[in-house]
Scaffold this motif. Structure first.
Motif, mmCIF file in Angstrom:
data_model
loop_
_atom_site.group_PDB
_atom_site.id
_atom_site.type_symbol
_atom_site.label_atom_id
_atom_site.label_comp_id
_atom_site.label_asym_id
_atom_site.label_seq_id
_atom_site.Cartn_x
_atom_site.Cartn_y
_atom_site.Cartn_z
ATOM 1 N N LEU A 40 0.829 -1.206 0.000
ATOM 2 C CA LEU A 40 0.000 0.000 0.000
ATOM 3 C C LEU A 40 0.866 1.260 0.000
ATOM 4 C CD1 LEU A 40 -2.747 -1.087 2.556
ATOM 5 C CD2 LEU A 40 -3.161 -0.472 0.163
ATOM 6 N N CYS A 41 1.883 1.267 0.852
ATOM 7 C CA CYS A 41 2.746 2.444 0.939
ATOM 8 C C CYS A 41 3.551 2.624 -0.342
ATOM 9 C CB CYS A 41 3.680 2.322 2.144
ATOM 10 S SG CYS A 41 4.446 3.885 2.612
ATOM 11 N N LEU A 42 3.976 1.526 -0.930
ATOM 12 C CA LEU A 42 4.716 1.592 -2.189
ATOM 13 C C LEU A 42 3.852 2.215 -3.288
ATOM 14 C CD1 LEU A 42 7.615 0.665 -2.653
ATOM 15 C CD2 LEU A 42 6.724 -1.454 -3.625
ATOM 16 N N ASN A 43 2.602 1.787 -3.355
ATOM 17 C CA ASN A 43 1.671 2.359 -4.336
ATOM 18 C C ASN A 43 1.428 3.844 -4.069
ATOM 19 O OD1 ASN A 43 -0.086 0.213 -6.212
ATOM 20 N ND2 ASN A 43 0.952 -0.734 -4.484
ATOM 21 N N LEU A 44 1.345 4.202 -2.790
ATOM 22 C CA LEU A 44 1.101 5.600 -2.431
ATOM 23 C C LEU A 44 2.311 6.472 -2.762
ATOM 24 C CD1 LEU A 44 -0.951 7.538 -1.225
ATOM 25 C CD2 LEU A 44 -0.066 6.984 1.049
ATOM 26 N N ILE A 45 3.501 5.952 -2.527
ATOM 27 C CA ILE A 45 4.720 6.696 -2.873
ATOM 28 C C ILE A 45 4.774 6.966 -4.373
ATOM 29 C CG2 ILE A 45 7.244 6.500 -3.041
ATOM 30 C CD1 ILE A 45 7.161 5.067 -0.306
ATOM 31 N N LEU A 46 4.443 5.954 -5.161
ATOM 32 C CA LEU A 46 4.443 6.129 -6.619
ATOM 33 C C LEU A 46 3.411 7.162 -7.052
ATOM 34 C CD1 LEU A 46 4.898 2.463 -7.875
ATOM 35 C CD2 LEU A 46 6.425 4.390 -8.326
ATOM 36 N N ARG A 47 2.308 7.202 -6.340
ATOM 37 C CA ARG A 47 1.276 8.193 -6.658
ATOM 38 C C ARG A 47 1.764 9.600 -6.317
ATOM 39 N NH1 ARG A 47 -4.524 7.755 -3.789
ATOM 40 N NH2 ARG A 47 -4.698 5.923 -5.157
ATOM 41 N N LYS A 48 2.404 9.738 -5.156
ATOM 42 C CA LYS A 48 2.852 11.054 -4.700
ATOM 43 C C LYS A 48 4.072 11.544 -5.473
ATOM 44 C CE LYS A 48 -0.008 11.871 -1.250
ATOM 45 N NZ LYS A 48 -0.888 13.064 -1.207
ATOM 46 N N GLN A 49 4.968 10.611 -5.780
ATOM 47 C CA GLN A 49 6.207 11.006 -6.449
ATOM 48 C C GLN A 49 6.602 9.927 -7.462
ATOM 49 O OE1 GLN A 49 9.013 12.905 -3.912
ATOM 50 N NE2 GLN A 49 10.765 12.359 -5.180
ATOM 51 N N PRO A 50 6.071 10.016 -8.672
ATOM 52 C CA PRO A 50 6.329 8.993 -9.699
ATOM 53 C C PRO A 50 7.810 8.778 -9.999
ATOM 54 C CG PRO A 50 4.529 10.435 -10.367
ATOM 55 C CD PRO A 50 5.121 11.041 -9.138
ATOM 56 N N SER A 51 8.628 9.805 -9.758
ATOM 57 C CA SER A 51 10.062 9.669 -10.053
ATOM 58 C C SER A 51 10.738 8.615 -9.174
ATOM 59 C CB SER A 51 10.773 11.013 -9.869
ATOM 60 O OG SER A 51 10.676 11.456 -8.526
ATOM 61 N N MET A 52 10.080 8.218 -8.077
ATOM 62 C CA MET A 52 10.657 7.196 -7.200
ATOM 63 C C MET A 52 10.624 5.810 -7.840
ATOM 64 S SD MET A 52 11.701 8.871 -4.603
ATOM 65 C CE MET A 52 12.166 7.549 -3.513
ATOM 66 N N LYS A 53 9.976 5.694 -8.985
ATOM 67 C CA LYS A 53 9.884 4.395 -9.663
ATOM 68 C C LYS A 53 11.272 3.833 -9.975
ATOM 69 C CE LYS A 53 7.574 2.004 -13.478
ATOM 70 N NZ LYS A 53 8.728 1.144 -13.774
ATOM 71 N N TYR A 54 12.214 4.718 -10.296
ATOM 72 C CA TYR A 54 13.565 4.246 -10.618
ATOM 73 C C TYR A 54 14.214 3.593 -9.396
ATOM 74 C CZ TYR A 54 12.859 7.182 -14.724
ATOM 75 O OH TYR A 54 12.348 7.735 -15.870
ATOM 76 N N LEU A 55 14.060 4.222 -8.244
ATOM 77 C CA LEU A 55 14.622 3.649 -7.021
ATOM 78 C C LEU A 55 13.907 2.349 -6.658
ATOM 79 C CD1 LEU A 55 16.458 3.749 -4.533
ATOM 80 C CD2 LEU A 55 14.728 5.157 -3.402
ATOM 81 N N ILE A 56 12.595 2.334 -6.825
ATOM 82 C CA ILE A 56 11.817 1.130 -6.507
ATOM 83 C C ILE A 56 12.240 -0.027 -7.407
ATOM 84 C CG2 ILE A 56 9.501 0.117 -6.566
ATOM 85 C CD1 ILE A 56 8.454 2.902 -5.687
ATOM 86 N N ASP A 57 12.375 0.263 -8.704
ATOM 87 C CA ASP A 57 12.799 -0.791 -9.642
ATOM 88 C C ASP A 57 14.177 -1.331 -9.271
ATOM 89 O OD1 ASP A 57 10.463 -0.550 -11.034
ATOM 90 O OD2 ASP A 57 11.290 0.717 -12.631
ATOM 91 N N ASP A 58 15.069 -0.428 -8.866
ATOM 92 C CA ASP A 58 16.421 -0.857 -8.505
ATOM 93 C C ASP A 58 16.414 -1.651 -7.198
ATOM 94 O OD1 ASP A 58 19.386 -0.690 -8.947
ATOM 95 O OD2 ASP A 58 19.281 0.323 -7.001
ATOM 96 N N THR A 59 15.601 -1.199 -6.244
ATOM 97 C CA THR A 59 15.535 -1.875 -4.938
ATOM 98 C C THR A 59 15.003 -3.296 -5.076
ATOM 99 O OG1 THR A 59 15.168 0.240 -3.811
ATOM 100 C CG2 THR A 59 14.561 -1.758 -2.608
ATOM 101 N N PHE A 60 14.037 -3.465 -5.971
ATOM 102 C CA PHE A 60 13.368 -4.763 -6.082
ATOM 103 C C PHE A 60 13.773 -5.534 -7.341
ATOM 104 C CE2 PHE A 60 10.642 -2.217 -3.334
ATOM 105 C CZ PHE A 60 10.401 -3.098 -2.295
#
Length: 278
Positions: free
Chosen positions: A186-206
């Motif tokens: 849920l928080c991951l989805n919310l972060i992407l909603r609030k700040q789409p640019s975090m997708k790069y960090l999320i992709d790298d983390t996972f």
């Protein structure tokens, strides 16, 4: 031949040993009464009165971890009593006393669950810096029994502080233990909603994540956003904050316009008032 002075010293020694043994027996007897109060579902105040009797006994008050087998029972009882006292004092609203008890227990033997209880105490006081420090210690120390509730709160705190990077870090800890860790998703989805640019960090983390990151329904994410806002309100309950900190939360500088800036401002000011920044 033993002179009178030596006889008196021996008498005093034997009397002290006897008194210590008597108090030790009394301490464990009183603790049995505490266990009875748990079984009888007595009030927290009644339980506290029983536990405080134990801590007032000289043999328990002066007990120290010295490695001696004969003192181990007493120090274990002291640690347990301080822990139980701290938890009960938090429940009845005596937060300062609860922190004192839990700190004393931690000095005897550090424990992840003690840090979680300390975190809850600091949460009541609105001391978010101490909250996250305690919760981080809980996560790092509770290896055998993972503390999911603590992880939920830690993720939420970093989200509220605008530190999405740290929030993602702890989300990854949860998702690596369970790919369906709901609060993390849920928080991951919310972060992407609030700040789409975090997708790069999320992709790298996972990138090495064993499974797929689930995209949840918008309605679920919306509800989580409401829940996390309530959590924020609980953290910053103004009546629990010192007067100077109330102004921090209520009147941030007008130059602060973004979610992340507000979070970092709050954290910096909380550190300052905690005496952690000169």
């Amino acid at each position: 031949m033993v002179d009178n002075d030596d006889e008196l010293q021996l008498d005093d020694l034997f009397e002290a040993i006897k008194r210590n043994k008597d108090q030790e027996h009394e301490a464990f007897y009183v603790y049995e009464q505490y266990l009875d109060s748990l079984r009888a579902n007595k009030s927290n105040e009644e339980k506290l009165k029983i536990l405080e009797q134990i801590l007032k006994l000289e043999c328990i008050e002066k007990a120290k971890a010295n490695g001696l087998e004969e003192d181990r029972r007493k120090i274990n009882l002291k640690w347990t009593t301080l822990k139980e006292c701290g938890m009960l004092k938090r429940k009845v609203g005596h937060i300062t006393e609860a922190i004192q008890c839990l700190d004393k227990a931690n000095k005897i033997d550090e424990n992840g669950m003690l840090y979680y209880e300390l975190g809850l105490c600091h949460l009541e006081n609105g001391n978010i810096f101490s909250v996250k420090t305690c919760f981080e210690k809980t996560i790092s120390m509770c290896n055998e029994i993972f503390h999911w509730k603590c992880l939920d709160q830690l993720i939420s705190i970093y989200y509220l502080l605008g530190n999405f990077t740290k929030s993602i870090k702890y989300i990854s800890i949860g998702l690596n233990r369970s790919s369906m860790y709901r609060v993390g998703l849920l928080c991951l989805n919310l972060i992407l909603r609030k700040q789409p640019s975090m997708k790069y960090l999320i992709d790298d983390t996972f990138k090495d994540f064993n499974g797929e990151l689930v995209v949840l329904e918008d309605s679920d994410v919306n509800q989580f956003e409401v829940d996390i806002e309530h959590f924020k309100q609980n953290i910053f309950k103004l009546q629990n904050l010192p007067q100077e900190q109330q102004a921090i939360v209520s009147n941030p500088p007008t130059a602060i316009s973004t979610f992340q800036d507000f979070g970092q401002y709050i954290l910096k000011k909380m550190k300052e008032y905690s005496g952690l920044i000169a």
